[in-house]
Design a protein around this motif. Structure first.
Motif, mmCIF file in Angstrom:
data_model
loop_
_atom_site.group_PDB
_atom_site.id
_atom_site.type_symbol
_atom_site.label_atom_id
_atom_site.label_comp_id
_atom_site.label_asym_id
_atom_site.label_seq_id
_atom_site.Cartn_x
_atom_site.Cartn_y
_atom_site.Cartn_z
ATOM 1 N N THR A 114 -4.093 0.970 -8.813
ATOM 2 C CA THR A 114 -5.052 1.918 -8.482
ATOM 3 C C THR A 114 -6.400 1.409 -8.223
ATOM 4 O O THR A 114 -6.897 0.985 -9.182
ATOM 5 N N PHE A 115 -6.998 1.457 -7.162
ATOM 6 C CA PHE A 115 -8.311 1.186 -6.969
ATOM 7 C C PHE A 115 -9.074 2.495 -6.619
ATOM 8 O O PHE A 115 -8.663 3.169 -5.872
ATOM 9 N N VAL A 120 -7.167 3.818 -3.252
ATOM 10 C CA VAL A 120 -6.068 3.345 -2.640
ATOM 11 C C VAL A 120 -5.065 3.086 -3.725
ATOM 12 O O VAL A 120 -5.392 2.490 -4.616
ATOM 13 N N GLN A 121 -4.010 3.183 -3.334
ATOM 14 C CA GLN A 121 -2.742 3.225 -4.332
ATOM 15 C C GLN A 121 -1.934 2.046 -3.732
ATOM 16 O O GLN A 121 -1.339 1.943 -2.726
ATOM 17 N N TYR A 122 -1.637 0.914 -4.629
ATOM 18 C CA TYR A 122 -0.896 -0.141 -4.452
ATOM 19 C C TYR A 122 0.393 -0.327 -5.439
ATOM 20 O O TYR A 122 0.162 0.252 -6.672
ATOM 21 N N VAL A 179 0.825 -1.181 -0.285
ATOM 22 C CA VAL A 179 -0.050 -0.087 0.015
ATOM 23 C C VAL A 179 0.889 1.247 -0.043
ATOM 24 O O VAL A 179 1.696 1.343 1.124
ATOM 25 N N GLY A 180 0.626 2.031 -1.090
ATOM 26 C CA GLY A 180 1.444 3.478 -1.255
ATOM 27 C C GLY A 180 0.766 4.351 -0.513
ATOM 28 O O GLY A 180 1.258 5.308 -0.050
ATOM 29 N N HIS A 195 -0.641 9.672 -15.473
ATOM 30 C CA HIS A 195 0.505 9.247 -14.380
ATOM 31 C C HIS A 195 0.289 10.038 -13.415
ATOM 32 O O HIS A 195 1.129 10.374 -12.735
ATOM 33 N N VAL A 196 -0.787 10.851 -13.009
ATOM 34 C CA VAL A 196 -1.266 11.576 -11.913
ATOM 35 C C VAL A 196 -1.878 11.223 -10.977
ATOM 36 O O VAL A 196 -3.173 10.514 -11.253
ATOM 37 N N PRO A 197 -1.746 11.116 -9.677
ATOM 38 C CA PRO A 197 -2.414 10.331 -8.705
ATOM 39 C C PRO A 197 -3.801 10.867 -8.667
ATOM 40 O O PRO A 197 -4.126 12.253 -8.816
#
Length: 502
Positions: A466-467, A456-458, A438-439, A495-497
């Motif tokens: 990315t979920f 959530v970022q994995y 988990v990031g 590639h942007v969160p």
């Protein structure tokens, strides 16, 4: 016609002739000749048509639409139909997406018109006899080139020249999709360099990971053309239907659809098994009866929307199997048709009724002529064809995700948080079972300063997943929240969160 084995043989002869030359100039000439031949072949043998106008849409289409057929199978006995729309921003640089609508057997046009494409119906102006199309400003073609594929065979306008070829399965569907993509890219070589993503929703949650695995295997084996595969996208995905359905009790508890007492009782009496219930377990059966009493009258696609009295939706097990204007009507379908004629006065009455406009529009001969549909390929178009002889030979796609998680691919999985068909809690459970790092933990993401969902970022060693939930969206999310879903995929492609605020 289409790119067949004879042309592949000619192409490979030229390729190896060029590679065997010792002089670099001769090699480059041979490769140039190969490219020229491929371009000539693509213009002669592929079934491609540029569509500039469509009945129901005022003026020329404000985007580039291509339709066509690609033959796959040993003798090209399967003819897969597609709609291709170039990116409205930068076709040369933007990602290339192969979009697979769910079902299995739901037409690509459903995804194009009702979900992520640049066309939609004007429900306020349309009537049964005059269907009006409008431009969708939240189309994913704003940021990507998209191939909408009618698959498997028997879906939409895809057809077979033999009855045997209609027999298909999860793995066969993925194989034919792979063959389609290879041939399509050979006839559209300018897109070979674009980042490639495989995407789909609902039942395509089974097919997409299989297809990604096939592409990865082909690339590693040196199969031509090599594909610039970067990742895949799944929306409201079926993954392991047992666990997907088994998550409904947890979802219902979180959404206050059942009481705390009933939730605790089901957990105790059913031992976590809410699908295959032991008929001798009286306490569990009693609890599940109470559970169904609380939830059976909900709209399963979106629990906050009204439940339609007559189902016309392509959602699993709740849509008309072979409805068309030529059908012999029952009392219910006559009532439904009468309702359709009044829909423009009550556009919010029931979302499922909106799906009927596609039957009226697509089965109009002028529309099929405009789309360049082959005559005789289909007796009548349906949004979802349940008559396809289909074998579900992959019960779970989790193993495919496990195999792919360390290959460096980028993965986006999103769920409408009001979806009762494939609840987000079940999707999140199998993602967590992949044991990724988990990031960034559960955090909100925003559109126009408002919470659009949670993400959530994995991470893996060299990839990421990315979920995201989409707030107040159902099955499937872009149909209910198009603006938010475009913002989501736009950021992800860039590639942007997702949680970055603009």
């Amino acid at each position: 016609m289409y790119l067949n084995s004879e042309f592949w043989w000619i192409n490979n002869i030229i390729f190896w002739w060029a590679m065997e030359k010792s002089d670099n100039m001769e090699s480059r000439f041979g490769l140039l000749l190969r490219t020229v031949l491929l371009l000539a072949i693509s213009s002669i043998v592929s079934s491609q048509n540029i569509i500039k106008i469509l009945p129901g849409f005022h003026g020329d289409l404000p985007f580039k639409l291509e339709t066509g057929y690609v033959g796959v199978g040993e003798k090209d006995e399967i003819q897969l139909f597609y709609y291709f729309i170039e990116s409205e921003k930068s076709p040369e640089d933007d990602p290339l997406v192969l979009w697979l609508t769910g079902g299995p057997g739901c037409s690509a046009l459903s995804g194009l018109i009702y979900e992520i494409g640049p066309l939609s119906f004007d429900y306020e102006m349309a009537s049964w006899n005059s269907t009006t199309l409008i431009y969708n400003p939240y189309s994913w073609t704003k940021v990507a080139n998209i191939i909408f594929l009618d698959g498997p065979v028997g879906t939409g306008f895809s057809y077979a020249t033999t009855w045997q070829a209609y027999n298909t399965s999860d793995t066969l569907s993925a194989t034919t999709n792979y063959d389609f993509l290879r041939k399509w890219l050979m006839t559209h070589p300018k897109f070979l360099k674009n980042p490639l993503y495989i995407a789909g929703d609902s039942y395509s949650g089974i097919i997409v990971p299989i297809l990604v695995q096939d592409i990865a295997n082909g690339n590693e084996a040196g199969v031509e053309p090599s594909m610039n595969l970067k990742g895949y996208i799944l929306g409201n995905p079926v993954t392991y239907l047992h666990d997907d359905v088994n998550s409904k009790v947890e979802f219902s508890y979180r959404k206050a659809l059942i009481s705390d007492q009933l939730y605790k009782s089901i957990k105790t009496n059913c031992n976590g098994e809410d699908v295959n219930i032991d008929q001798e377990n009286a306490l569990c059966n009693k609890d599940m009866e109470a559970f169904h009493e609380c939830t059976d009258k909900l709209s399963t696609a979106h629990i906050l929307e009204p439940r339609c009295p007559v189902h016309a939706s392509p959602k699993p097990k709740v849509f008309l199997k072979s409805w068309s204007p030529m059908t012999t009507f029952t009392e219910d379908s006559i009532h439904l048709l009468l309702s359709v004629s009044q829909l423009h006065n009550q556009p919010s009455m029931c979302r499922d009724y909106h799906y009927l406009y596609s039957y009226a529009w697509v089965n109009n001969q002028s529309v099929q002529d405009a789309l360049q549909i082959r005559k005789g390929s289909k007796q009548g178009w349906t949004r979802c064809n349940l008559t396809i002889p289909y074998v579900h030979d992959v019960t779970s796609s989790v193993d495919y995700h496990q195999n792919l998680k360390n290959k460096g691919y980028r993965v986006l999985v999103y769920s409408g948080d009001q979806d009762f068909i494939i609840p987000y809690v079940g999707t999140l459970a199998w993602i967590e079972a992949l044991n990724l790092t988990v990031g960034r933990a559960w955090t909100p993401w925003f559109v126009d300063g408002q919470v659009a969902g949670y993400t959530v970022q994995y991470y893996t060693d060299n990839g990421q997943l990315t979920f995201a939930t989409v707030k107040d969206a159902g099955h499937t999310a872009p149909e209910f929240r198009p603006k938010e879903c475009l913002a989501m995929v736009d950021r992800w492609f860039a590639h942007v969160p997702l949680f970055t605020q603009y």
